[in-house]
Design a protein around this motif. Sequence first.
Motif, PDB file in Angstrom:
ATOM      1  N   ASN A  28      12.509  35.607  19.015  1.00 40.74           N
ATOM      2  CA  ASN A  28      11.985  35.798  17.912  1.00 40.74           C
ATOM      3  C   ASN A  28      11.673  34.589  16.764  1.00 40.74           C
ATOM      4  O   ASN A  28      10.877  34.662  15.998  1.00 40.74           O
ATOM      5  CB  ASN A  28      12.355  37.239  17.151  1.00 40.74           C
ATOM      6  CG  ASN A  28      12.330  38.231  17.910  1.00 40.74           C
ATOM      7  OD1 ASN A  28      11.266  38.373  18.889  1.00 40.74           O
ATOM      8  ND2 ASN A  28      13.072  39.500  17.819  1.00 40.74           N
ATOM      9  N   ALA A  29      12.768  34.054  16.689  1.00 40.40           N
ATOM     10  CA  ALA A  29      12.987  32.777  16.012  1.00 40.40           C
ATOM     11  C   ALA A  29      11.644  31.708  16.080  1.00 40.40           C
ATOM     12  O   ALA A  29      11.121  31.295  15.072  1.00 40.40           O
ATOM     13  CB  ALA A  29      14.067  32.168  15.957  1.00 40.40           C
ATOM     14  N   ARG A  30      11.448  31.567  17.325  1.00 41.66           N
ATOM     15  CA  ARG A  30      10.440  30.671  17.618  1.00 41.66           C
ATOM     16  C   ARG A  30       9.125  31.313  17.227  1.00 41.66           C
ATOM     17  O   ARG A  30       8.233  30.247  16.459  1.00 41.66           O
ATOM     18  CB  ARG A  30      10.335  30.282  19.138  1.00 41.66           C
ATOM     19  CG  ARG A  30      11.617  29.665  19.787  1.00 41.66           C
ATOM     20  CD  ARG A  30      11.374  29.208  21.293  1.00 41.66           C
ATOM     21  NE  ARG A  30      11.313  30.169  22.237  1.00 41.66           N
ATOM     22  CZ  ARG A  30      12.405  30.623  22.736  1.00 41.66           C
ATOM     23  NH1 ARG A  30      13.471  30.014  22.579  1.00 41.66           N
ATOM     24  NH2 ARG A  30      12.378  31.561  23.717  1.00 41.66           N
ATOM     25  N   PHE A  31       8.749  32.461  17.279  1.00 48.74           N
ATOM     26  CA  PHE A  31       7.577  32.992  16.826  1.00 48.74           C
ATOM     27  C   PHE A  31       7.613  32.936  15.374  1.00 48.74           C
ATOM     28  O   PHE A  31       6.457  32.553  14.663  1.00 48.74           O
ATOM     29  CB  PHE A  31       7.435  34.431  17.199  1.00 48.74           C
ATOM     30  CG  PHE A  31       6.279  35.075  16.695  1.00 48.74           C
ATOM     31  CD1 PHE A  31       4.797  34.678  17.070  1.00 48.74           C
ATOM     32  CD2 PHE A  31       6.501  36.036  15.709  1.00 48.74           C
ATOM     33  CE1 PHE A  31       3.866  35.141  16.418  1.00 48.74           C
ATOM     34  CE2 PHE A  31       5.390  36.498  15.148  1.00 48.74           C
ATOM     35  CZ  PHE A  31       3.825  36.251  15.371  1.00 48.74           C
ATOM     36  N   ALA A  32       8.725  33.364  14.484  1.00 47.06           N
ATOM     37  CA  ALA A  32       8.486  33.204  13.273  1.00 47.06           C
ATOM     38  C   ALA A  32       8.394  32.154  12.515  1.00 47.06           C
ATOM     39  O   ALA A  32       7.868  32.035  11.412  1.00 47.06           O
ATOM     40  CB  ALA A  32      10.240  33.877  12.730  1.00 47.06           C
ATOM     41  N   LEU A  33       8.695  30.936  13.186  1.00 48.22           N
ATOM     42  CA  LEU A  33       8.557  29.507  12.799  1.00 48.22           C
ATOM     43  C   LEU A  33       7.073  29.375  12.571  1.00 48.22           C
ATOM     44  O   LEU A  33       6.348  28.455  11.932  1.00 48.22           O
ATOM     45  CB  LEU A  33       9.394  28.508  13.623  1.00 48.22           C
ATOM     46  CG  LEU A  33      10.741  28.729  13.116  1.00 48.22           C
ATOM     47  CD1 LEU A  33      11.524  27.719  14.174  1.00 48.22           C
ATOM     48  CD2 LEU A  33      11.093  28.103  11.644  1.00 48.22           C
ATOM     49  N   THR A  34       6.258  29.915  13.619  1.00 51.52           N
ATOM     50  CA  THR A  34       4.856  29.738  13.717  1.00 51.52           C
ATOM     51  C   THR A  34       4.000  30.339  12.532  1.00 51.52           C
ATOM     52  O   THR A  34       2.959  29.990  12.117  1.00 51.52           O
ATOM     53  CB  THR A  34       4.187  30.111  15.100  1.00 51.52           C
ATOM     54  OG1 THR A  34       4.154  31.579  15.030  1.00 51.52           O
ATOM     55  CG2 THR A  34       4.865  29.547  16.041  1.00 51.52           C
ATOM     56  N   ILE A  35       4.844  31.572  11.732  1.00 52.66           N
ATOM     57  CA  ILE A  35       4.088  32.302  10.799  1.00 52.66           C
ATOM     58  C   ILE A  35       4.802  31.829   9.567  1.00 52.66           C
ATOM     59  O   ILE A  35       3.878  31.653   8.443  1.00 52.66           O
ATOM     60  CB  ILE A  35       4.461  33.822  10.995  1.00 52.66           C
ATOM     61  CG1 ILE A  35       3.929  34.244  12.418  1.00 52.66           C
ATOM     62  CG2 ILE A  35       4.138  34.747   9.909  1.00 52.66           C
ATOM     63  CD1 ILE A  35       2.504  34.281  12.541  1.00 52.66           C
ATOM     64  N   ASP A  36       5.687  31.249   9.385  1.00 48.66           N
ATOM     65  CA  ASP A  36       6.387  30.835   8.370  1.00 48.66           C
ATOM     66  C   ASP A  36       7.214  29.263   8.493  1.00 48.66           C
ATOM     67  O   ASP A  36       8.450  29.349   8.295  1.00 48.66           O
ATOM     68  CB  ASP A  36       7.497  32.037   7.643  1.00 48.66           C
ATOM     69  CG  ASP A  36       7.835  31.969   6.281  1.00 48.66           C
ATOM     70  OD1 ASP A  36       7.235  31.194   5.623  1.00 48.66           O
ATOM     71  OD2 ASP A  36       8.681  32.962   5.845  1.00 48.66           O
ATOM     72  N   PRO A  37       6.398  28.601   8.766  1.00 45.86           N
ATOM     73  CA  PRO A  37       6.853  27.136   9.014  1.00 45.86           C
ATOM     74  C   PRO A  37       7.767  26.531   8.046  1.00 45.86           C
ATOM     75  O   PRO A  37       8.646  25.588   8.463  1.00 45.86           O
ATOM     76  CB  PRO A  37       5.711  26.288   9.656  1.00 45.86           C
ATOM     77  CG  PRO A  37       4.817  27.151   8.881  1.00 45.86           C
ATOM     78  CD  PRO A  37       5.097  28.581   8.898  1.00 45.86           C
ATOM     79  N   ASN A  38       7.449  26.619   6.831  1.00 43.29           N
ATOM     80  CA  ASN A  38       8.155  26.019   5.647  1.00 43.29           C
ATOM     81  C   ASN A  38       9.400  26.797   5.181  1.00 43.29           C
ATOM     82  O   ASN A  38       9.799  26.292   3.998  1.00 43.29           O
ATOM     83  CB  ASN A  38       7.224  25.637   4.681  1.00 43.29           C
ATOM     84  CG  ASN A  38       5.963  24.673   5.164  1.00 43.29           C
ATOM     85  OD1 ASN A  38       6.352  23.751   5.965  1.00 43.29           O
ATOM     86  ND2 ASN A  38       4.823  25.146   4.839  1.00 43.29           N
ATOM     87  N   ASN A  39       9.913  27.811   5.711  1.00 41.61           N
ATOM     88  CA  ASN A  39      10.830  28.566   5.266  1.00 41.61           C
ATOM     89  C   ASN A  39      12.200  28.299   5.462  1.00 41.61           C
ATOM     90  O   ASN A  39      12.671  28.050   6.525  1.00 41.61           O
ATOM     91  CB  ASN A  39      10.980  30.426   5.679  1.00 41.61           C
ATOM     92  CG  ASN A  39      11.789  31.046   5.067  1.00 41.61           C
ATOM     93  OD1 ASN A  39      12.802  30.709   4.935  1.00 41.61           O
ATOM     94  ND2 ASN A  39      11.350  32.227   5.148  1.00 41.61           N
ATOM     95  N   ALA A  40      12.812  27.482   4.214  1.00 43.98           N
ATOM     96  CA  ALA A  40      13.957  26.707   4.813  1.00 43.98           C
ATOM     97  C   ALA A  40      15.143  27.708   5.200  1.00 43.98           C
ATOM     98  O   ALA A  40      15.898  27.410   6.221  1.00 43.98           O
ATOM     99  CB  ALA A  40      14.786  26.068   3.484  1.00 43.98           C
TER     100      ALA A  40
END
Length: 256
Positions: free
Chosen positions: A178-190
Amino acid sequence: MASLQIEQVPVLSDNYVYLIYDPATQACACVDPAESAPVKRRLDELGWRLTHILNTHHHHDHIGGNLTLKQAYECQIVGADNDRARIDGIDVGVKDGDIFEFGSTRARVFEVPGHTRGHIAFWFEDDDALFCGDTLFALGCGRLFEGTPAQMWHSLSKLKQLPDKTHVYCAHEYTQANARFALTIDPNNAALISRAREIDDLRAQGKPTVPALLGMEKATNPFLRPDETNVQKTLNMVGKDSVEVFAEIRHRKDNF
């Protein structure tokens, strides 16, 4: 004040079953027993006797142990009143807003359709514990097998209103993917970037990533954030309706 003892029992390939024990009354519940043998072993180790089974939905990897455990312990099975026909051995049907009395404490029931049409969640407010089955995952949400994007967004919005300190006891260890996918949707979320690193570290050590704190989910889970501008920008959907944005995120995850 927290009073319950909660034990996490890994079963199958990536499921979690939860045991909830009230020391004051010795009431003991099992949430979503996918299979019976690991549950019985852990109960024996702890010296607890099962009094209740709480089912969030009808899928076999959540009710597979129902009948064997009921026969062994003569426990009471609690599930969605509007899905009785698909909950093996159900004794008590509950619906949205009901208060389920458990030992010396209580849980509020939420109807949260989307993954299935009869999905429910149990929130033990005094213990900051939410048992949400396959509706909300750490950094994810369940597939829409029987519901619509509008239903699932409404369900998640209910859970999103709970306090940040709520522990999310979801039913699967899906967090790393899920984290790998989430980073494609919200890539700049620190916060998400940092959390993804922590998740990788935990899994490398063979440790669970759940329960998760709801406050962290609100900050990092894209399925709880379709109304956030940064998420909408990534999808080229700025200003679009939250349900439409949510549907796009779910579609992308289904094909990730």
